[in-house]
Design a protein around this motif. Structure first.
Motif, short mmCIF file in Angstrom:
data_model
loop_
_atom_site.label_atom_id
_atom_site.label_comp_id
_atom_site.label_asym_id
_atom_site.label_seq_id
_atom_site.Cartn_x
_atom_site.Cartn_y
_atom_site.Cartn_z
N SER A 183 0.86 -1.18 0.00
CA SER A 183 0.00 0.00 0.00
C SER A 183 0.89 1.23 0.00
CB SER A 183 -0.92 0.02 1.23
OG SER A 183 -1.85 -1.04 1.17
N LYS A 184 0.40 2.31 -0.62
CA LYS A 184 1.15 3.57 -0.64
C LYS A 184 0.19 4.73 -0.51
CE LYS A 184 4.42 6.55 -1.08
NZ LYS A 184 5.36 6.76 0.06
N ASN A 185 0.47 5.58 0.49
CA ASN A 185 -0.34 6.76 0.73
C ASN A 185 0.49 8.01 0.50
OD1 ASN A 185 -2.40 5.01 1.67
ND2 ASN A 185 -1.53 5.06 3.74
N PHE A 186 -0.12 9.01 -0.10
CA PHE A 186 0.48 10.35 -0.18
C PHE A 186 -0.43 11.26 0.63
CE2 PHE A 186 2.02 8.37 -4.11
CZ PHE A 186 3.39 8.63 -4.00
N GLY A 187 -0.05 11.50 1.88
CA GLY A 187 -0.94 12.24 2.76
C GLY A 187 -2.22 11.44 2.97
N GLY A 188 -3.36 12.05 2.68
CA GLY A 188 -4.63 11.35 2.84
C GLY A 188 -5.06 10.58 1.61
N LEU A 189 -4.24 10.62 0.55
CA LEU A 189 -4.61 9.95 -0.69
C LEU A 189 -3.96 8.57 -0.75
CD1 LEU A 189 -5.91 10.06 -3.54
CD2 LEU A 189 -3.75 11.05 -4.35
#
Length: 253
Positions: A9-15
């Protein structure tokens, strides 16, 4: 398995760009990752090559966890990559471009280079011979001493392949290899990729051209909104209803 992505999984901030991604690439195959624009394909490549770190999950290459390994160390371990936007040194010859890709494998010290000692001269000679061989694989050896700027778009793509192969990769990642190419160039490049595979290399590509992917890859995974929605042979993928809906949209009842 040569490469394994386990619950990535990869998140950029809340995305959340990737969610629970699982697939593997087998030694000696041509594997494809496809999906609509914005599905997260390039993020997958950036995670594998160390440009990004996963928020969770693991990436294993040759059974070693590479999730926290620096990009240059990942190259040393045997993963090479081409980019969607061509990145060749246009003011250098084709031969020089490929030799640059070998710098981590040249066996001479700084002193040998500065003093032009025998070790440097021998290593340089071997590098140039190897570079010519790699250029012959992509049928560019006859242009070895020309500037890269003189090449057509398709030839620059092939030069990128030769330079990536100069790093002695166990796995070659191709980021949209036929983007911007005409049909004749695509057909020629397909032949070059098959040739590279037959020489014992493993190839993993992301690509939008479905005809190209279906005609070349042995297995394909489909990414949509950050999730793998299908995996299988080209025939299985093109007949998968969820894949069809991802590309064409779901018909209204």
């Amino acid at each position: 398995m040569l490469l394994q992505l386990n619950d990535i999984s990869k998140n950029f901030g809340g995305l959340q760009v990737l969610q629970g991604v699982n697939f593997n690439v087998r030694q000696g195959e041509i594997f494809g990752l496809i999906g609509p624009n914005g599905a997260g394909k390039t993020t997958v490549f950036n995670l594998i090559t160390g440009l990004l770190r996963a928020s969770s999950g693991s990436i294993r290459f040759n059974d070693d966890d590479i999730g926290a390994v620096a990009p240059h160390k990942i190259t040393e371990r045997g993963i090479a990559r081409t980019f969607q936007n061509i990145r060749v040194f246009k003011e250098m010859t084709l031969l020089e471009n490929v030799v640059v890709g070998m710098h981590d494998h040249l066996n001479y010290g700084v002193a040998s280079m500065l003093l032009n000692l025998g070790g440097f001269r021998n290593a340089e000679k071997e590098a140039r011979e190897r570079a010519l061989e790699l250029l012959s694989w992509v049928r560019l050896d006859h242009k070895a001493h020309m500037l890269a700027d003189s090449l057509s778009y398709g030839e620059q793509r092939k030069l990128e392949f030769a330079r990536a192969l100069a790093t002695k990769p166990k796995l070659l990642l191709l980021d949209e290899p036929v983007a911007g190419m005409n049909p004749a160039e695509k057909t020629e490049l397909m032949s070059e990729i098959v040739n590279i595979k037959q020489r014992g290399f493993t190839i993993f590509m992301i690509e939008h051209d479905m005809r190209f992917v279906m005609g070349l890859c042995e297995r394909i995974a489909v990414l949509n909104f950050g999730k793998i929605i299908a995996e299988g042979t080209p025939d299985q993928i093109k007949n998968n209803q969820e894949v069809i809906e991802a590309y064409l949209g779901k018909e209204e009842a």
